[in-house]
Scaffold this motif. Structure first.
Motif, PDB file in Angstrom:
ATOM      1  N   ARG A 341      59.300 -43.054  62.413  1.00 58.98           N
ATOM      2  CA  ARG A 341      59.198 -44.529  62.072  1.00 58.98           C
ATOM      3  C   ARG A 341      60.271 -44.770  60.711  1.00 58.98           C
ATOM      4  O   ARG A 341      59.560 -45.859  59.980  1.00 58.98           O
ATOM      5  CB  ARG A 341      57.680 -44.738  61.678  1.00 58.98           C
ATOM      6  CG  ARG A 341      57.233 -43.660  60.441  1.00 58.98           C
ATOM      7  CD  ARG A 341      55.745 -44.140  60.302  1.00 58.98           C
ATOM      8  NE  ARG A 341      55.296 -43.152  59.110  1.00 58.98           N
ATOM      9  CZ  ARG A 341      54.199 -43.059  58.800  1.00 58.98           C
ATOM     10  NH1 ARG A 341      53.209 -43.434  59.766  1.00 58.98           N
ATOM     11  NH2 ARG A 341      53.736 -42.592  57.853  1.00 58.98           N
ATOM     12  N   LEU A 342      61.249 -44.364  60.830  1.00 56.87           N
ATOM     13  CA  LEU A 342      62.185 -44.587  59.819  1.00 56.87           C
ATOM     14  C   LEU A 342      62.541 -46.229  59.767  1.00 56.87           C
ATOM     15  O   LEU A 342      62.751 -46.772  58.929  1.00 56.87           O
ATOM     16  CB  LEU A 342      63.477 -43.623  59.942  1.00 56.87           C
ATOM     17  CG  LEU A 342      63.638 -42.468  59.306  1.00 56.87           C
ATOM     18  CD1 LEU A 342      64.827 -41.549  59.838  1.00 56.87           C
ATOM     19  CD2 LEU A 342      63.353 -42.695  57.969  1.00 56.87           C
ATOM     20  N   GLY A 343      62.880 -46.708  61.194  1.00 56.75           N
ATOM     21  CA  GLY A 343      63.186 -48.192  61.160  1.00 56.75           C
ATOM     22  C   GLY A 343      62.118 -49.010  60.600  1.00 56.75           C
ATOM     23  O   GLY A 343      62.258 -49.763  59.745  1.00 56.75           O
ATOM     24  N   VAL A 344      60.698 -48.701  60.972  1.00 55.13           N
ATOM     25  CA  VAL A 344      59.352 -49.406  60.568  1.00 55.13           C
ATOM     26  C   VAL A 344      59.497 -49.310  58.789  1.00 55.13           C
ATOM     27  O   VAL A 344      59.225 -50.178  58.173  1.00 55.13           O
ATOM     28  CB  VAL A 344      58.325 -49.007  61.111  1.00 55.13           C
ATOM     29  CG1 VAL A 344      57.100 -49.890  60.406  1.00 55.13           C
ATOM     30  CG2 VAL A 344      58.297 -49.522  62.467  1.00 55.13           C
ATOM     31  N   ALA A 345      59.646 -47.912  58.371  1.00 54.55           N
ATOM     32  CA  ALA A 345      59.395 -47.689  57.027  1.00 54.55           C
ATOM     33  C   ALA A 345      60.491 -48.447  56.184  1.00 54.55           C
ATOM     34  O   ALA A 345      60.123 -48.993  55.030  1.00 54.55           O
ATOM     35  CB  ALA A 345      59.545 -45.939  56.933  1.00 54.55           C
ATOM     36  N   SER A 346      61.538 -48.402  56.850  1.00 55.78           N
ATOM     37  CA  SER A 346      62.773 -49.104  55.975  1.00 55.78           C
ATOM     38  C   SER A 346      62.618 -50.538  56.016  1.00 55.78           C
ATOM     39  O   SER A 346      62.858 -51.292  54.757  1.00 55.78           O
ATOM     40  CB  SER A 346      64.320 -48.846  56.950  1.00 55.78           C
ATOM     41  OG  SER A 346      65.300 -49.502  55.996  1.00 55.78           O
ATOM     42  N   ALA A 347      62.114 -51.256  57.052  1.00 58.61           N
ATOM     43  CA  ALA A 347      61.649 -52.461  57.197  1.00 58.61           C
ATOM     44  C   ALA A 347      60.661 -52.911  56.002  1.00 58.61           C
ATOM     45  O   ALA A 347      60.756 -53.820  55.369  1.00 58.61           O
ATOM     46  CB  ALA A 347      61.340 -52.863  58.610  1.00 58.61           C
ATOM     47  N   LEU A 348      59.544 -52.149  55.942  1.00 56.51           N
ATOM     48  CA  LEU A 348      58.510 -52.367  55.063  1.00 56.51           C
ATOM     49  C   LEU A 348      59.000 -52.088  53.407  1.00 56.51           C
ATOM     50  O   LEU A 348      58.534 -53.179  52.843  1.00 56.51           O
ATOM     51  CB  LEU A 348      57.205 -51.425  55.274  1.00 56.51           C
ATOM     52  CG  LEU A 348      55.990 -51.673  54.601  1.00 56.51           C
ATOM     53  CD1 LEU A 348      55.612 -53.338  54.703  1.00 56.51           C
ATOM     54  CD2 LEU A 348      54.854 -50.914  54.783  1.00 56.51           C
ATOM     55  N   MET A 349      59.791 -51.273  53.396  1.00 52.75           N
ATOM     56  CA  MET A 349      60.270 -50.930  52.035  1.00 52.75           C
ATOM     57  C   MET A 349      61.112 -52.295  51.688  1.00 52.75           C
ATOM     58  O   MET A 349      61.071 -52.935  50.585  1.00 52.75           O
ATOM     59  CB  MET A 349      61.159 -49.842  51.743  1.00 52.75           C
ATOM     60  CG  MET A 349      61.744 -49.545  50.456  1.00 52.75           C
ATOM     61  SD  MET A 349      62.275 -47.877  50.334  1.00 52.75           S
ATOM     62  CE  MET A 349      63.699 -48.081  51.595  1.00 52.75           C
ATOM     63  N   GLY A 350      61.955 -52.689  52.574  1.00 50.15           N
ATOM     64  CA  GLY A 350      62.989 -53.908  52.203  1.00 50.15           C
ATOM     65  C   GLY A 350      62.272 -55.165  52.139  1.00 50.15           C
ATOM     66  O   GLY A 350      62.726 -55.939  51.462  1.00 50.15           O
ATOM     67  N   THR A 351      61.025 -55.208  52.941  1.00 45.83           N
ATOM     68  CA  THR A 351      60.429 -56.435  52.728  1.00 45.83           C
ATOM     69  C   THR A 351      59.620 -56.562  51.453  1.00 45.83           C
ATOM     70  O   THR A 351      59.706 -57.714  50.939  1.00 45.83           O
ATOM     71  CB  THR A 351      59.206 -56.610  54.155  1.00 45.83           C
ATOM     72  OG1 THR A 351      59.859 -56.538  55.232  1.00 45.83           O
ATOM     73  CG2 THR A 351      58.311 -57.711  53.963  1.00 45.83           C
ATOM     74  N   MET A 352      59.286 -55.448  50.739  1.00 44.94           N
ATOM     75  CA  MET A 352      58.525 -55.589  49.717  1.00 44.94           C
ATOM     76  C   MET A 352      59.677 -55.753  48.456  1.00 44.94           C
ATOM     77  O   MET A 352      59.245 -56.416  47.494  1.00 44.94           O
ATOM     78  CB  MET A 352      57.845 -54.128  49.370  1.00 44.94           C
ATOM     79  CG  MET A 352      56.514 -53.970  49.969  1.00 44.94           C
ATOM     80  SD  MET A 352      55.557 -52.284  49.846  1.00 44.94           S
ATOM     81  CE  MET A 352      56.597 -51.182  50.524  1.00 44.94           C
ATOM     82  N   GLN A 353      60.830 -55.382  48.586  1.00 49.57           N
ATOM     83  CA  GLN A 353      62.036 -55.503  47.833  1.00 49.57           C
ATOM     84  C   GLN A 353      62.100 -57.083  47.915  1.00 49.57           C
ATOM     85  O   GLN A 353      62.277 -57.640  46.740  1.00 49.57           O
ATOM     86  CB  GLN A 353      63.000 -54.778  47.903  1.00 49.57           C
ATOM     87  CG  GLN A 353      62.942 -53.165  47.870  1.00 49.57           C
ATOM     88  CD  GLN A 353      64.183 -52.434  48.264  1.00 49.57           C
ATOM     89  OE1 GLN A 353      65.182 -53.159  48.784  1.00 49.57           O
ATOM     90  NE2 GLN A 353      64.219 -51.198  48.005  1.00 49.57           N
ATOM     91  N   MET A 354      62.257 -57.545  49.024  1.00 52.62           N
ATOM     92  CA  MET A 354      62.631 -58.998  49.128  1.00 52.62           C
ATOM     93  C   MET A 354      61.514 -59.869  48.456  1.00 52.62           C
ATOM     94  O   MET A 354      61.862 -61.072  48.308  1.00 52.62           O
ATOM     95  CB  MET A 354      63.002 -59.302  50.585  1.00 52.62           C
ATOM     96  CG  MET A 354      64.355 -58.706  50.971  1.00 52.62           C
ATOM     97  SD  MET A 354      65.943 -59.233  49.781  1.00 52.62           S
ATOM     98  CE  MET A 354      66.136 -57.694  48.975  1.00 52.62           C
TER      99      MET A 354
END
Length: 397
Positions: A341-354
């Protein structure tokens, strides 16, 4: 026996990932010197122009939640191509807008495209590298991204001088088009067929739900997110402080702004080299202590009315240098165990950052002051919360 050809330290595909990752920040840094001109040209207030930055960050945050599942289902390349098309078209429309409301709306659309460049490269790196090598690669990405804050305001200031603020958005459109062409011609798909995840609402929801209950992932991600919030506070707040309070000329603003970016670059490369001798956790812990002490010093100097421009830049450079250690190591530790689930994990991490960055940007745009307190105060708050989540994550590990 034929010699095995070693991959170069900075392979072409990683350079492309760095350029793609820099696309989103480029749409921020390039137009910072144009804030006063946009306000004058569109008959808007300084706060309204600053909110075009916050709206862009919110767009980046929300769109990443979409690109993550798409990258795990359709691969890394197809969603990226779609995002670059959206970014380029929106950038063109931004050059044609005649009021601040439409500019704000199209900045959100621009972010919906630019978000692809925030999600896909992190997933591609983890497709190719293990945790330690991924941290080194992320540090190299910061080197490439670091050119954007250095050249962005400088280039934006010169474009502003010759063709006005609309030309700045035209340059963004040109950058998006060039990256679209490069991705179409050179990028290969890196998602293994056995790791393809069906694009079903139940599976997507389950992945996000389980990630939000993964204490280690969430705390490392939030440590990086609040560090990024401080970074966006620096980006949003320095134009007003440097040009409005200390009287820095818009054409010289980029050069002073670049000192912080240079600190980020040098520290990120030092982090990559030190990984051969020290652990990711150790480097992250030391950097977070440094970031708290640096920002508290800046806040204290502001409250005591001792903050001169050289002292402010020393504090900001210390903050950015610490971020050069925090960002790649927190990201690598957050993604270390995410596998399928790297894509989802990267997305959630990026969403929190933004999201954290957007909230920090909104806070500083609404906090009006004739001193640097909004900048140094929000930086200190973000640094402390980043340190707190980092400590929690270390204990979870």
């Amino acid at each position: 026996m034929p010699a095995v050809k070693k991959e170069p330290l900075l392979p072409g595909w990683l350079l492309l990932m760095g350029a793609l990752t820099a696309l989103g920040p480029l749409a921020i840094d390039l137009y910072l010197p144009a804030f006063p001109s946009i306000a004058q040209g569109l008959h808007a207030t300084e706060g309204q122009v600053e909110r075009t930055l916050a709206s862009y960050l919110f767009g980046l945050a929300l769109a990443q939640m979409i690109y993550g599942p798409m990258a795990d289902r359709y691969g890394r390349k197809l969603p990226l191509i779609g995002g670059l098309v959206i970014f380029t078209i929106a950038s063109v429309v931004c050059t044609l807008t005649n009021d601040i409301e439409h500019l704000t709306a199209w900045r959100i659309v621009q972010a919906l495209g630019g978000a692809a460049g925030m999600v896909i490269p992190r997933a591609v790196i983890r497709d190719n590298y293990d945790t330690r090598e991924a941290s080194k690669a992320l540090s190299l990405l910061i080197l490439i991204m670091g050119v954007t804050p250095i050249l962005g305001p400088v280039l934006g200031g010169q474009v502003l001088l010759f063709v006005g603020w609309r030309g700045v958005f035209g340059l963004m459109a040109a950058g998006g088009a060039l990256l679209l062409l490069a991705a179409l011609l050179t990028m290969r798909e890196t998602l293994p067929p056995e790791k393809v995840t069906p694009l079903r609402v139940s599976i997507i929801a389950q992945n996000y739900w389980s990630l939000m209950h993964d204490r280690q992932f969430m705390c490392f991600s939030l440590a990086g997110a609040f560090g990024s919030a401080g970074l966006f506070t620096y980006i949003s707040g320095t134009p007003r402080v440097l040009m409005g309070i200390y009287g820095v000329d818009p054409q010289h603003f980029g050069l002073i702004f670049a000192l912080g970016a240079a600190s980020l670059i040098l520290a990120s490369q030092a982090s990559a080299r030190l990984l051969d001798r020290y652990s990711l956790e150790g480097l992250l812990k030391s950097a977070q202590v440094s970031i708290v002490l640096t920002t508290l010093a800046g806040l204290a100097l502001t409250l005591l009315d001792w903050l001169t421009l050289p002292l402010l830049m020393l504090c900001l450079m210390g903050f950015m240098a610490s971020q050069g250690f925090v960002n790649p190591n927190a990201a690598a530790l957050a993604l270390a165990r995410q596998g399928r689930r790297l894509g989802v994990a990267s997305a959630l991490m990026g969403t929190m950052q933004m999201l954290c960055g957007a909230l920090a940007g909104l806070a500083i745009s609404h906090w009006q002051s004739h001193t640097a307190i909004p900048l140094t105060g929000i930086l200190a708050f973000c640094a402390f919360v980043s340190w707190l989540f980092g400590r929690i994550a270390m204990r979870a590990t």
